[in-house]
Design a protein around this motif. Structure first.
Motif, PDB file in Angstrom:
ATOM      1  N   LYS A 163       2.981   0.657 -11.235  1.00  0.00           N
ATOM      2  CA  LYS A 163       1.585   0.833 -10.836  1.00  0.00           C
ATOM      3  C   LYS A 163       0.859  -0.501 -10.903  1.00  0.00           C
ATOM      4  O   LYS A 163       1.037  -1.274 -11.843  1.00  0.00           O
TER       5      LYS A 163
ATOM      6  N   GLN B   7       1.949   1.695  -3.558  1.00  0.00           N
ATOM      7  CA  GLN B   7       0.809   2.186  -4.342  1.00  0.00           C
ATOM      8  C   GLN B   7       0.574   3.673  -4.131  1.00  0.00           C
ATOM      9  O   GLN B   7       0.235   4.388  -5.063  1.00  0.00           O
ATOM     10  N   ALA B   8       0.734   4.134  -2.906  1.00  0.00           N
ATOM     11  CA  ALA B   8       0.447   5.528  -2.565  1.00  0.00           C
ATOM     12  C   ALA B   8       1.551   6.483  -2.988  1.00  0.00           C
ATOM     13  O   ALA B   8       1.326   7.697  -3.016  1.00  0.00           O
ATOM     14  N   ASP B   9       2.717   5.966  -3.310  1.00  0.00           N
ATOM     15  CA  ASP B   9       3.854   6.807  -3.684  1.00  0.00           C
ATOM     16  C   ASP B   9       3.675   7.337  -5.097  1.00  0.00           C
ATOM     17  O   ASP B   9       3.724   6.570  -6.059  1.00  0.00           O
ATOM     18  N   PRO B  10       3.474   8.636  -5.258  1.00  0.00           N
ATOM     19  CA  PRO B  10       3.258   9.190  -6.603  1.00  0.00           C
ATOM     20  C   PRO B  10       4.504   9.084  -7.488  1.00  0.00           C
ATOM     21  O   PRO B  10       4.396   9.166  -8.706  1.00  0.00           O
TER      22      PRO B  10
ATOM     23  N   GLU C 252       0.831  -1.206   0.000  1.00  0.00           N
ATOM     24  CA  GLU C 252       0.000   0.000   0.000  1.00  0.00           C
ATOM     25  C   GLU C 252       0.866   1.256   0.000  1.00  0.00           C
ATOM     26  O   GLU C 252       0.502   2.265  -0.609  1.00  0.00           O
ATOM     27  N   GLU C 253       2.006   1.217   0.662  1.00  0.00           N
ATOM     28  CA  GLU C 253       2.938   2.343   0.657  1.00  0.00           C
ATOM     29  C   GLU C 253       3.460   2.584  -0.759  1.00  0.00           C
ATOM     30  O   GLU C 253       3.544   3.730  -1.219  1.00  0.00           O
TER      31      GLU C 253
END
Length: 96
Positions: free
Chosen positions: A33, A25-28, A22-23
């Motif tokens: 992806k 995934q959240a990293d722009p 999840e970390e």
């Protein structure tokens, strides 16, 4: 790309891996992806029989009509950045 995590409630290894995924995934700034689907093995007998002693288990699925493909089990000590590099190898570079 769909990433499937077979897990069960109370499994600390599963929870740690899920948090790292999840970390990522959240990293722009992440180049890799994926969509994450967490499957609780206690909800289906066939999952429980297959993964009871193996969790956490990761699979990738290129699209919803393709078969699931197993990924190597990451070390529980692996940090999010190292996990991201592993995922890039197996998820992102496999799109060709």
């Amino acid at each position: 790309m769909l990433l499937i995590l077979y897990s069960k409630p109370g499994c600390h290894l599963c929870e740690g891996l899920q948090e790292k995924l999840e970390e990522i995934q959240a990293d722009p700034q992440s180049e890799c992806k994926f969509e994450l689907e967490v499957r609780d093995i206690t909800t289906q007998d066939d999952w429980f029989k297959a993964y009871e002693y193996e969790i956490p288990v990761l699979y990738r699925q290129r699209d919803h009509q393709c078969a699931e493909e197993p990924l190597p089990r990451p070390s529980p000590r692996m940090g999010a950045k190292s996990l991201e590099m592993l995922l890039q190898k197996y998820l992102c570079s496999s799109l060709d």
